[in-house]
Design a protein around this motif. Structure first.
Motif, PDB file in Angstrom:
ATOM      1  N   ARG A   1       5.325  21.987  30.336  1.00 11.59           N
ATOM      2  CA  ARG A   1       6.403  22.130  31.320  1.00 11.59           C
ATOM      3  C   ARG A   1       7.451  21.020  31.143  1.00 11.59           C
TER       4      ARG A   1
ATOM      5  N   ARG B   1       9.770  30.448  36.381  1.00 13.02           N
ATOM      6  CA  ARG B   1       8.778  30.094  35.366  1.00 13.02           C
ATOM      7  C   ARG B   1       7.618  29.293  35.957  1.00 13.02           C
ATOM      8  N   TRP B   2       7.934  28.343  36.849  1.00 15.20           N
ATOM      9  CA  TRP B   2       6.920  27.449  37.417  1.00 15.20           C
ATOM     10  C   TRP B   2       7.086  27.383  38.936  1.00 15.20           C
TER      11      TRP B   2
ATOM     12  N   GLU C   1      15.778  29.214  37.073  1.00 14.61           N
ATOM     13  CA  GLU C   1      14.913  29.603  35.952  1.00 14.61           C
ATOM     14  C   GLU C   1      13.574  28.890  36.056  1.00 14.61           C
TER      15      GLU C   1
END
Length: 214
Positions: free
Chosen positions: A8, A25-26, A21
């Protein structure tokens, strides 16, 4: 999240994705507990504990220097929670002492206001959501404290202003985002004075530190 920290971090630092984004994604990265964990991985610092301790250290009476005492004494009459109220008022006034504009960091709107109107054009900020139809002096007027990044509310229902500022600071580190140039000295204060990260403290922040310790 611990197992994927290196991946990450590599993505965020090298690709510099937009906040939205990263959220896709996380998503867990934007949980309060995970912000603290991520910050610890990066700095080896206890985010909330260190920030709150610094607020207590530098505001033993809830004021950033003698100049704010008269203002804060007046504000004390408006609430029963004097300790919290004075700390919040001192933090909101911090940019003033550093010759910066508080409104560049602190925003507010009513519960009935459209959310996008409150965040439009805000790259980095703290949002106070105020109760509709309540006098501005009411201690119950703040219904929500939120963190804004890149015109998006990324964290809501933060219990108090010191925590909100700590989470905002932690997210800047976690997402590798630079602090706004218009708030350079305010965030230098958070970094060097409150969190004790780095040694290249500006003269303006050193001067503030000396005043706070008088």
């Amino acid at each position: 999240m611990d197992l994927t920290f290196s991946l990450r971090r590599k993505e965020i630092v090298e690709e510099q994705p937009m906040v939205m984004e990263v959220q896709k994604r996380w998503p867990a990265l934007f949980f309060k507990e995970q912000i603290c964990e991520e910050f610890f991985h990066i700095t080896n610092k206890d985010l909330l504990g260190t920030f709150r301790t610094a607020v207590d250290k530098y505001t033993p009476k809830g004021a950033f220097g003698k100049e704010m005492e008269d203002v804060l004494d007046k504000l004390d009459d408006e609430t029963s929670n004097i300790v919290r109220h004075r700390k919040d008022a001192a933090l909101r006034g911090l940019p003033v002492f550093l010759r910066e504009e508080p409104m560049d960091l602190f925003k507010q709107c009513l519960e009935s206001d459209p959310e996008d109107g409150a965040t439009n054009g805000v790259a980095v900020g703290i949002l106070f959501v105020l109760e509709d139809g309540v006098a501005p002096t009411s201690s119950a007027m703040v219904q929500n404290i939120a963190v804004i990044l890149e015109e998006t509310i990324v964290l809501e229902e933060v219990p108090d202003l010191p925590s909100a500022l700590a989470y905002l600071f932690g997210l800047l580190y976690a997402l590798n985002i630079s602090s706004p140039k218009t708030l350079k000295y305010t965030f230098d204060t958070f970094q060097h004075l409150f969190m004790e990260i780095g040694s290249d403290c500006t003269q303006r922040v050193r001067s503030l530190q000396n005043k706070l310790l008088l």
